[in-house]
Design an enzyme around this catalytic site. Structure first.
Site, PDB file in Angstrom:
ATOM      1  N   TYR A 135       0.825  -1.219   0.000  1.00 41.41           N
ATOM      2  CA  TYR A 135       0.000   0.000   0.000  1.00 41.41           C
ATOM      3  C   TYR A 135       0.853   1.260   0.000  1.00 41.41           C
ATOM      4  O   TYR A 135       0.394   2.336  -0.383  1.00 41.41           O
ATOM      5  CB  TYR A 135      -0.938   0.035   1.209  1.00 41.41           C
ATOM      6  CG  TYR A 135      -2.109  -0.935   1.129  1.00 41.41           C
ATOM      7  CD1 TYR A 135      -2.228  -1.815   0.059  1.00 41.41           C
ATOM      8  CD2 TYR A 135      -3.081  -0.963   2.113  1.00 41.41           C
ATOM      9  CE1 TYR A 135      -3.289  -2.704  -0.005  1.00 41.41           C
ATOM     10  CE2 TYR A 135      -4.142  -1.851   2.043  1.00 41.41           C
ATOM     11  CZ  TYR A 135      -4.238  -2.720   0.982  1.00 41.41           C
ATOM     12  OH  TYR A 135      -5.289  -3.596   0.919  1.00 41.41           O
ATOM     13  N   LYS A 190       2.476 -15.249   2.807  1.00 38.74           N
ATOM     14  CA  LYS A 190       2.387 -15.933   1.513  1.00 38.74           C
ATOM     15  C   LYS A 190       3.831 -16.286   1.151  1.00 38.74           C
ATOM     16  O   LYS A 190       4.330 -15.947   0.073  1.00 38.74           O
ATOM     17  CB  LYS A 190       1.710 -15.003   0.490  1.00 38.74           C
ATOM     18  CG  LYS A 190       1.314 -15.657  -0.806  1.00 38.74           C
ATOM     19  CD  LYS A 190       0.117 -16.590  -0.693  1.00 38.74           C
ATOM     20  CE  LYS A 190      -0.154 -17.256  -2.038  1.00 38.74           C
ATOM     21  NZ  LYS A 190      -1.092 -18.380  -1.940  1.00 38.74           N
ATOM     22  N   ASP A 222      -4.211 -17.721   1.968  1.00 37.97           N
ATOM     23  CA  ASP A 222      -5.381 -18.345   1.342  1.00 37.97           C
ATOM     24  C   ASP A 222      -6.023 -19.349   2.295  1.00 37.97           C
ATOM     25  O   ASP A 222      -7.250 -19.412   2.449  1.00 37.97           O
ATOM     26  CB  ASP A 222      -5.018 -18.993  -0.006  1.00 37.97           C
ATOM     27  CG  ASP A 222      -3.681 -19.708   0.002  1.00 37.97           C
ATOM     28  OD1 ASP A 222      -2.903 -19.527   0.968  1.00 37.97           O
ATOM     29  OD2 ASP A 222      -3.394 -20.454  -0.948  1.00 37.97           O
ATOM     30  N   ASP A 246      -6.010  -6.086   5.794  1.00 34.77           N
ATOM     31  CA  ASP A 246      -7.155  -5.301   5.328  1.00 34.77           C
ATOM     32  C   ASP A 246      -8.297  -6.251   4.969  1.00 34.77           C
ATOM     33  O   ASP A 246      -9.444  -6.100   5.407  1.00 34.77           O
ATOM     34  CB  ASP A 246      -6.696  -4.509   4.090  1.00 34.77           C
ATOM     35  CG  ASP A 246      -7.713  -3.496   3.615  1.00 34.77           C
ATOM     36  OD1 ASP A 246      -8.749  -3.342   4.281  1.00 34.77           O
ATOM     37  OD2 ASP A 246      -7.473  -2.868   2.575  1.00 34.77           O
ATOM     38  N   ASP A 250     -11.780  -7.425   7.597  1.00 36.63           N
ATOM     39  CA  ASP A 250     -13.177  -7.190   7.202  1.00 36.63           C
ATOM     40  C   ASP A 250     -13.958  -8.493   7.169  1.00 36.63           C
ATOM     41  O   ASP A 250     -15.131  -8.540   7.549  1.00 36.63           O
ATOM     42  CB  ASP A 250     -13.249  -6.511   5.825  1.00 36.63           C
ATOM     43  CG  ASP A 250     -13.368  -5.002   5.962  1.00 36.63           C
ATOM     44  OD1 ASP A 250     -12.849  -4.474   6.974  1.00 36.63           O
ATOM     45  OD2 ASP A 250     -13.952  -4.351   5.082  1.00 36.63           O
TER      46      ASP A 250
END
Ligand code: NAD
Length: 357
Positions: A135, A190, A222, A246, A250
Site C-alpha cells: 500500500y 504468503k 489463502d 485489510d 473485514d
C-alpha cells in the site's frame, strides 16, 4: 491518563457521550479534553484535522475517536474531506499497529450469516500492520511494460516491501497482545510465493524467541481466509501485513454480523493509541438516538487494556456489556424478536448501571 476525545460527525458525538459516561464511573482519574475533528473540524476551523486538535491528540496518552464523514462534505477537495482526519492522525501519531477484535457474544449468534455453532462465542484478534507493505511501497505507477509478451503496452505496478524493523515492531505488538489473551499467535503470510513474506516469516520466528509462553504457528493467507469462515474459533491472535490484514479483518468483522459491536485500536511503538469503533459516522441514523454505542464503549475498554494496562477495568466494561446483552437489551441494529429495543442513551445508561452492580 490524558485522553483526547474526538467525537467527529454523524453518530460520533452520540456514541462518544456514552463511552465518556462509562469512563467517568470507573473511579479512575482520567483527564479528558474534547476537540472537533472531521466535518466538525472543517466547520469550526476550515480543516478536518485542525492544528489544535492534532496538538491535543499528540499531547494525550490516548485518543478516543467517534467517526467522521458527512455527505454534505462530499464535494470538498479530497484533502479537506472529513475522512482525511483519520489518515492524518494515523500518520502524524505513527500508528502502525491496528488491532481489531472480532467477538460474537452468544446472545447475538443469530446476527451472523454463519451457523450459530460455528461463530457463537467467537473471540479473535487481528493485528494488522498499518503503515507499510504494497500500500505504501515505492516505486509504483503506470509505465510502459519493459519485457515479456505484453512488452510496450502500459502496465500498472506496485512494490511490496517490509523492512526488518517494521516486521519486528508489529510482531512485538502481536506477541504482547497474545500474552494478554489465549497465548496463541498465527502469523499469516504468503511465504510460498512472495520473498517479502518469506522474510516476514523468518523475522516473526526470530521475535518468537522472546515470547516462549506464546505458541506460534504460520499459515498461508489463502488457507487463513478459508479457516476464518470454516472454523474461526480455532484462532486466538492473527498477525499479518497491511494488505492481507485489510482483507482478513473485514472478513472477520462480518463473521459477527453486527458492525455496531466492533471496537478497534491503532497503536504506536510505545502503546499510545487511537481507539475507535470499526463503523463509520452512519449519517442515515445520526441525531435519531438509535445508534449502537457498544463498539465505542468496547473501544474505551481496549484503551484501558492496551494503553493504560488496566486489565481489570477493561474486563469490568466487557463484563458489563455482556450483562446488558444477557438482559435482552438491544439497539435497532441488533434487535431480534423477543428482546427489548433501546436507544443509544438507554444502552449507555444500562452499561453504567451494570458497572455499578
Ligand atoms: P457506516 O459504517 O457509517 O454505516 C453503514 C451502515 O451501518 C449504515 O446503515 C449505518 O446506519 C449502520 N451503522 C453503522 N454504525 C452503526 C451503529 N453504531 N449503530 C447502528 N447502526 C450502525 O458506513 P458508510 O455508510 O459507508 O459511511 C458513512 C460515512 O462514514 C462516510 O462519510 C464514510 O466515509 C464514513 N466512514 C468513516 C469511518 C471512520 O470514521 N473511521 C469509517 C468508515 C466510514
Amino acid at each position: 491518563m490524558k485522553i483526547a476525545i474526538l467525537p467527529g460527525d454523524g453518530i460520533g458525538p452520540e456514541i462518544i457521550d456514552q463511552a465518556v459516561k462509562v469512563l467517568n464511573v470507573l473511579g479512575e482519574s482520567f483527564e479528558l479534553e474534547t476537540a472537533p475533528v472531521g466535518g466538525a473540524g472543517y466547520a469550526a476551523h476550515g480543516h478536518p484535522l485542525p492544528e489544535n486538535t492534532l496538538a491535543l491528540a499528540k499531547a494525550a496518552d490516548a485518543v478516543l475517536f467517534g467517526a467522521v464523514g458527512d455527505y454534505q462534505y462530499d464535494k470538498l477537495e479530497r484533502a479537506l474531506r472529513p475522512e482525511q482526519a483519520i489518515l492524518g492522525l494515523r500518520k502524524q501519531l505513527g500508528l502502525f499497529g491496528n488491532l481489531r477484535p472480532a467477538i460474537l457474544y452468544p446472545e447475538l449468534a443469530g446476527a451472523s450469516t454463519l451457523k450459530p455453532e460455528v461463530v457463537s462465542g467467537l473471540d479473535i484478534l487481528i493485528v494488522r500492520e498499518l503503515t507499510g507493505d504494497i500500500y505504501f511501497g515505492q516505486p509504483r505507477g503506470v509505465r510502459e511494460c519493459p519485457d515479456g509478451p505484453f512488452q510496450g503496452q502500459r502496465e500498472g505496478y506496485d512494490t511490496m516491501r517490509y523492512a526488518e524493523g517494521e516486521i519486528r515492531r508489529i510482531a512485538h505488538v502481536a506477541f504482547q497482545a497474545a500474552q494478554k489473551r489465549g497465548k496463541r499467535l498465527t502469523s499469516v503470510d504468503k511465504a510460498n510465493v512472495l520473498e517479502t513474506f518469506q522474510f516476514w516469516k523468518d523475522i516473526v520466528t526470530d521475535v518468537h524467541q522472546e515470547y516462549p509462553d506464546v505458541a506460534l504457528e504460520h499459515m498461508y493467507v489463502d488457507n487463513a481466509a478459508m479457516q476464518l469462515v470454516r472454523a474461526p474459533k480455532k484462532f486466538d491472535v492473527i498477525v499479518t501485513g497491511n494488505m492481507f490484514g485489510d482483507i482478513l479483518s473485514d472478513c472477520a468483522a462480518m463473521l459477527t454480523g453486527s458492525i455496531g459491536m466492533l471496537p478497534s485500536a491503532s497503536l504506536d511503538a510505545s502503546n499510545k493509541g487511537l481507539y475507535e469503533p470499526s463503523h463509520g459516522s452512519a449519517p442515515d441514523i445520526a441525531g435519531k438516538g438509535i445508534a449502537n454505542p457498544l463498539a465505542t464503549i468496547l473501544s474505551a475498554a481496549m484503551m484501558l487494556r492496551y494503553t493504560f494496562d488496566k486489565t481489570e477495568q477493561a474486563d469490568r466494561i466487557e463484563t458489563a456489556v455482556k450483562s446488558v446483552l444477557a438482559q435482552g437489551l438491544r439497539t435497532a441494529d441488533i434487535f431480534e424478536p423477543g428482546t427489548t429495543r433501546v436507544g443509544t442513551e438507554e444502552m449507555g445508561n444500562a452499561v453504567v448501571k451494570a458497572l455499578a452492580a
